[in-house]
Design an enzyme around this catalytic site. Sequence first.
Site, mmCIF file in Angstrom:
data_model
loop_
_atom_site.group_PDB
_atom_site.id
_atom_site.type_symbol
_atom_site.label_atom_id
_atom_site.label_comp_id
_atom_site.label_asym_id
_atom_site.label_seq_id
_atom_site.Cartn_x
_atom_site.Cartn_y
_atom_site.Cartn_z
ATOM 1 N N HIS A 97 -20.709 -42.066 -20.190
ATOM 2 C CA HIS A 97 -19.624 -42.816 -19.546
ATOM 3 C C HIS A 97 -18.883 -43.633 -20.585
ATOM 4 O O HIS A 97 -19.459 -44.069 -21.577
ATOM 5 C CB HIS A 97 -20.152 -43.726 -18.434
ATOM 6 C CG HIS A 97 -21.257 -44.643 -18.865
ATOM 7 N ND1 HIS A 97 -22.568 -44.223 -19.010
ATOM 8 C CD2 HIS A 97 -21.253 -45.953 -19.191
ATOM 9 C CE1 HIS A 97 -23.320 -45.241 -19.396
ATOM 10 N NE2 HIS A 97 -22.545 -46.298 -19.523
ATOM 11 N N HIS A 99 -16.681 -47.086 -21.032
ATOM 12 C CA HIS A 99 -16.316 -48.368 -20.426
ATOM 13 C C HIS A 99 -14.865 -48.698 -20.772
ATOM 14 O O HIS A 99 -14.478 -48.645 -21.953
ATOM 15 C CB HIS A 99 -17.160 -49.507 -21.016
ATOM 16 C CG HIS A 99 -18.609 -49.492 -20.651
ATOM 17 N ND1 HIS A 99 -19.131 -50.249 -19.629
ATOM 18 C CD2 HIS A 99 -19.669 -48.842 -21.193
ATOM 19 C CE1 HIS A 99 -20.445 -50.067 -19.553
ATOM 20 N NE2 HIS A 99 -20.798 -49.204 -20.501
HETATM 21 P P1 AMP Z 1 -24.452 -48.837 -20.137
HETATM 22 O O1 AMP Z 1 -25.315 -50.073 -20.199
HETATM 23 O O2 AMP Z 1 -23.466 -48.708 -21.261
HETATM 24 O O3 AMP Z 1 -25.302 -47.594 -19.942
HETATM 25 O O4 AMP Z 1 -23.552 -49.015 -18.849
HETATM 26 C C1 AMP Z 1 -24.018 -48.746 -17.572
HETATM 27 C C2 AMP Z 1 -23.143 -49.509 -16.625
HETATM 28 O O5 AMP Z 1 -23.328 -48.969 -15.329
HETATM 29 C C3 AMP Z 1 -23.451 -51.005 -16.550
HETATM 30 O O6 AMP Z 1 -22.312 -51.746 -16.980
HETATM 31 C C4 AMP Z 1 -23.759 -51.225 -15.068
HETATM 32 O O7 AMP Z 1 -23.225 -52.422 -14.557
HETATM 33 C C5 AMP Z 1 -23.110 -50.022 -14.419
HETATM 34 N N1 AMP Z 1 -23.693 -49.606 -13.147
HETATM 35 C C6 AMP Z 1 -25.006 -49.410 -12.856
HETATM 36 N N2 AMP Z 1 -25.151 -49.024 -11.568
HETATM 37 C C7 AMP Z 1 -23.907 -48.961 -11.037
HETATM 38 C C8 AMP Z 1 -23.380 -48.621 -9.756
HETATM 39 N N3 AMP Z 1 -24.177 -48.259 -8.735
HETATM 40 N N4 AMP Z 1 -22.036 -48.675 -9.570
HETATM 41 C C9 AMP Z 1 -21.229 -49.040 -10.574
HETATM 42 N N5 AMP Z 1 -21.644 -49.357 -11.806
HETATM 43 C C10 AMP Z 1 -22.977 -49.328 -12.048
#
Ligand code: AMP
Length: 132
Positions: A97, A99
């Site tokens: 993903h 950001h």
């Molecule tokens: P990373 O730490 O770079 O892997 O980013 C993962 C992101 O996913 C974090 O910023 C979380 O806040 C986000 N996240 C986790 N679960 C969900 C969800 N159900 N809906 C939206 N965002 C999420």
Amino acid sequence: MCIFCDIIEGKIPSATIYEDDKVKAFLDISQVTKGHTLVVPKKHFDNFLECDDETTSHVMKVAKMLGNHILKETGAKGMNILTNVHEVAGQSVMHCHIHLIPRYSEQDALKVEFQESEKQDLDALCAQLQYK
Ligand code: AMP
Ligand code: ZN
């Protein structure tokens, strides 16, 4: 099973702002800043470096398009566009993903800081890292 695969399949709800056949973009639940968005390929890859080239191209194209759109709609003054690869770099969801984090001020909840670290031998490092 991966939480983002569940979101893509609609098993878990998401605040989706864009979707096509290859990508879904939804608001990050943590909202580090207002408008914080995740651009996610529908096909599962563990991280950005694992993505195939076609997916990478499309994800980045959508990230750029939505980055400009979010800037315009939020009135943010800037944006951090980043992806974490592996836990050591802060990855917590093991599905690729990007950001998109709009920036309103230098005091926002996100801090990206490049600090001095030990000096490197740039000639040796350059020889080691030459891509042939
Ligand atoms: P990373 O730490 O770079 O892997 O980013 C993962 C992101 O996913 C974090 O910023 C979380 O806040 C986000 N996240 C986790 N679960 C969900 C969800 N159900 N809906 C939206 N965002 C999420
Ligand atoms: Zn997944």
